[in-house]
Design an enzyme around this catalytic site. Structure first.
Site, PDB file in Angstrom:
ATOM      1  N   ASP A 190      -8.075   5.738   4.263  1.00 12.72           N
ATOM      2  CA  ASP A 190      -7.184   6.677   3.578  1.00 12.72           C
ATOM      3  C   ASP A 190      -7.950   7.935   3.159  1.00 12.72           C
ATOM      4  OD1 ASP A 190      -4.884   7.600   2.350  1.00 12.72           O
ATOM      5  OD2 ASP A 190      -4.605   5.838   1.089  1.00 12.72           O
TER       6      ASP A 190
ATOM      7  N   ASP B 156       4.241   7.996   3.926  1.00 17.59           N
ATOM      8  CA  ASP B 156       4.397   7.071   2.806  1.00 17.59           C
ATOM      9  C   ASP B 156       5.859   6.723   2.580  1.00 17.59           C
ATOM     10  OD1 ASP B 156       1.816   6.577   2.192  1.00 17.59           O
ATOM     11  OD2 ASP B 156       1.720   7.847   0.403  1.00 17.59           O
TER      12      ASP B 156
HETATM   13  C1  DGJ Z   1      -1.855   6.725   0.022  1.00 18.05           C
HETATM   14  C2  DGJ Z   1      -1.376   5.917   1.194  1.00 18.05           C
HETATM   15  O1  DGJ Z   1      -0.601   6.714   2.033  1.00 18.05           O
HETATM   16  C3  DGJ Z   1      -0.623   4.698   0.684  1.00 18.05           C
HETATM   17  O2  DGJ Z   1      -0.093   3.975   1.758  1.00 18.05           O
HETATM   18  C4  DGJ Z   1      -1.548   3.862  -0.150  1.00 18.05           C
HETATM   19  O3  DGJ Z   1      -2.551   3.316   0.658  1.00 18.05           O
HETATM   20  C5  DGJ Z   1      -2.127   4.689  -1.270  1.00 18.05           C
HETATM   21  N1  DGJ Z   1      -2.714   5.899  -0.804  1.00 18.05           N
HETATM   22  C6  DGJ Z   1      -3.155   3.886  -2.028  1.00 18.05           C
HETATM   23  O4  DGJ Z   1      -3.773   4.639  -2.993  1.00 18.05           O
END
Ligand code: DGJ
Length: 710
Positions: free
Chosen positions: A446, A511
């Site tokens: 990430d 997301d």
């Molecule tokens: C952003 C990501 O896009 C989410 O899926 C998740 O992993 C969060 N970060 C966790 O902090």
């Protein structure tokens, strides 16, 4: 060699590379027969001087450098403290070997070398152009502008389709009429970004998914970029794609080189969907690792939306039990397992398993997950650090920052200067230790903040170096753990591009798990990326981000058309929902070779419908998804005609999702053709011309039609 020529897929690309003259693209477009020669093209495209302008027309070059004297924004602007700025690059040598070519250019006056490498996929016709700039002089060369290449596009391409978006709503397309001057998209976020995906499609006014000429260009790069389409006042059009350098960022000392990221470009004479198919073929064959391609893409369970930072071993084990029971194959433990990371305010950078949450380490959970027959995956955000972390307390000097200005607050975290060897070593050792200690098959990598002030220890900006350092760090981990797959995530889809996909195996598309939004997001992403790489999860019944309530059938039917996963609290789901999810997962497992290996056909439909399908390469098997996003103005929905089938083949047509199907009124086409039972055998030609009347469905329903050999 004076001409470089590729005839492949739907296109021909011809470049004049005459020694002593600038390299010049003389043709890029619809595939030509060998009988059309570069000499014919040169004659047919003869220009002349116009009143009020240069006496003789100025031919363009790949760099549109200032030495040409052409009045257009340059693709290359370099100087030596204000001197030696009028570079003019001439071909030294050019060599084509089959589908590849190398053109070496130089400018004796400004002492610059610029070498181009071209490769054309023989089947898809996708062209990859990269370039390396070298400082051949004795003092520092400062580069202000550096496009990898500037490509001419016919003026008949009157429309520009660009990409915009935001967090949880990526890959939005904006279509506008090309205009005099420059269409410019600059990204300064230090990651690919959600608002400026580095791509443009230039197409004819009437071009649609299934018809019309279109040119697609993408910069395979995960950082700052400048993407532009310039319409000159003599009517010529150039698409220039390259990195964006911050002030003084590209300073080449004598002998230094800078490798420009590749432009990946394609042409289609038959619409945007065919353009995407060319990109998909390219990505699947040139970027996806053979081992990943060969393996069915496992169904994911991701813990994020079920527990967020509330990690608790018994709860996670119970979630794993439920996940395995519905058919999940890979359990990904998201953010919150390490250091003091009980919220997004602390612990980032401390890559040791939290004693507080996992007193016996990760072992018991990993054993539980693998004991259930699932693979274990783990979340990391290596490039970042919370100020409230042991790492930052020990090494405050390791973060990117600019002298004299405060850090911009952004999710309570700073970016590490990963181009420093000691920082990269620290991250490698930490990740390597975790991967070495447990059978972990997957990393969700990430990255959750922009690089607002990407200054290095010498005060100079280093946003570009950050990207190459990222690629190097990932490669180092891949080399040490070749069996581990890596997903590129960045607050959802802020780092989903072909640059990072040369180093990773999946992207987290967004997301937003809202299936209605996802229909648009996945459709937008599929313009350049194949479905096999697009993470698509079944979210909760009420979407955490949009608050929208959607049926399991809609959520699961949408996730099937990607790399499927589930990201909801399975402990709160009803038995009926769990059973429906298990049916969807079983359907995905049966159909995934087709969904991931087939050719995607997006269909032209009215706005309330999103329809697309995948057709097996031998055209024996197909799956079409028709999403009814909203209600329709007429009492009944229209018929939808499929695409890509063999016209002279018989197919057995069945409705395989939602299962079971509940007719709104009956009888209708589902009953008449027994679509949920034995199905009906129909000629491909009829399916692509007459089409299939859609059954009346509630808004927010997705229908999946399967076509099998009769
Ligand atoms: C952003 C990501 O896009 C989410 O899926 C998740 O992993 C969060 N970060 C966790 O902090």
């Amino acid at each position: 060699m004076t001409d470089i020529r590729f005839d492949a897929g739907a296109m021909s690309f011809i470049l004049s590379a005459m020694p002593g003259a600038p390299p010049r693209c003389v043709y890029w477009g619809k595939r030509l027969s060998a009988r059309v020669t570069p000499a014919d093209i040169a004659l047919l495209t003869t220009m002349q001087g116009a009143h009020g302008g240069e006496t003789t027309p100025i031919a363009a070059s790949l760099a549109l450098e200032p030495g040409l004297g052409l009045m257009t924004p340059p693709g290359l602007l370099a100087h030596r403290d204000g001197r030696c700025w009028a570079s003019l690059l001439r071909v030294e040598s050019a060599e084509q070997t089959g589908n590849s070519a190398v053109i070496r250019c130089s400018d004796a006056a400004t002492q610059i070398g610029l070498d181009y490498q071209l490769r054309c996929d023989p089947l898809s016709g996708v062209l990859t152009i990269s370039a390396v700039l070298t400082n051949r002089g004795g003092d520092v060369l400062t580069v202000d502008t550096l496009a990898t290449a500037c490509l001419p596009v016919p003026a008949a391409m009157t429309d520009i389709i660009g990409f915009s978006g935001r967090w949880a709503d990526e890959f939005r397309r904006t279509r506008l009429k090309r205009f005099a001057g420059g269409y410019v998209r600059e990204n300064r976020r230090g990651r690919t970004s959600q608002d400026s995906f580095p791509a443009v499609i230039l197409c004819e006014a009437g071009a649609s998914e299934q018809a019309g000429q279109a040119y697609g260009l993408h910069l395979a790069w995960s950082g700052n970029h400048c993407v532009r389409v310039d319409t000159l006042n003599d009517g010529r059009v150039f698409a220039s794609f390259g990195v964006l350098a911050l002030p003084g960022e590209l300073r080449l000392v004598p002998g230094a080189r800078f490798a420009c990221p590749p432009i990946v470009a394609a042409f289609s004479a038959t619409g945007l969907s065919a353009l995407s198919r060319a990109f998909h073929d390219h990505v699947r064959t040139a970027l996806v690792r053979p081992a990943v391609r060969a393996r069915p893409r496992p169904v994911h369970y991701n813990s994020w939306e079920a527990v967020y930072f509330g990690h608790d071993m018994p709860r996670l084990m119970a979630l794993a039990d439920r996940a395995a029971a519905v058919g999940v194959e890979r359990f990904v433990l998201d953010d919150g397992w390490f250091g003091a990371r009980r919220s997004d305010r602390a612990g980032l950078g401390d890559w040791v398993v939290s004693d507080a949450v996992y007193p016996q380490g990760l072992g018991p959970l990993v054993e539980h997950v693998t004991g259930l027959g699932m693979e274990m995956g783990l979340w990391f955000e290596p490039e970042m650090v919370n100020p409230d972390s042991d790492l930052f307390r020990a090494h405050p000097e390791w973060v990117l920052r600019a002298e004299g200005v405060d850090q911009v607050p952004f999710r309570n975290q700073y970016a590490l200067d990963i181009a420093r060897p000691e920082v990269a070593d620290y991250l490698f050792e930490k990740i390597d230790a975790i991967l070495g200690a447990h059978p972990i098959g997957y990393i969700k990598w990430d990255m959750n903040r922009d690089l607002n002030h990407p200054g290095g220890p010498d005060g100079r900006p280093r946003a570009l170096e950050q990207v190459t350092a990222l690629y190097a760090l990932i490669d180092r981990i891949r080399q040490a753990h070749p069996g581990v797959e890596i997903e590129s995530c960045s607050s959802g889809g802020a780092r989903a591009d072909m640059g990072v996909l040369a180093h990773t195996d999946r992207v987290w598309t967004s997301d937003s798990n809202d299936a209605i939004d996802r229909q648009a997001i996945q459709r937008g992403a599929s313009m350049f990326l194949p479905l096999m790489l697009l993470g698509a999860h079944v979210g909760p019944g009420i979407c955490h981000i949009t608050g929208r309530s959607l049926s399991m059938a809609m959520r699961a039917g949408t996730a099937i058309m990607g790399h499927m996963g589930a990201e909801l609290n399975l402990l709160e789901e009803t038995e009926a929902n769990l059973a429906e999810l298990a049916r969807a997962i079983a359907l995905y497992k049966r159909l995934r070779p087709l969904i991931h290996g087939g050719d995607q056909y997006r269909l032209d439909t009215p706005d309330f419908l999103y329809a697309h399908g995948v057709v097996a390469p031998d055209r024996c098997h197909a799956l079409f998804s028709v999403a009814c996003l909203t209600g329709h103005a007429t009492t009944l929905p229209p018929a939808v005609a499929f695409d890509g089938l063999a016209p002279d083949r018989d197919y057995r047509l069945r409705l395989v999702w939602p299962a079971p199907w509940h007719s709104v009124t009956a009888p209708g086409i589902v009953e008449a053709l027994d679509l949920t039972g034995q199905g009906h055998v129909v000629r491909g030609e009829a399916l692509m011309t007459v089409g299939v009347q859609l059954p009346l469905a509630l808004p927010q329903t997705v229908l999946l039609f399967e076509l099998e050999p009769a």
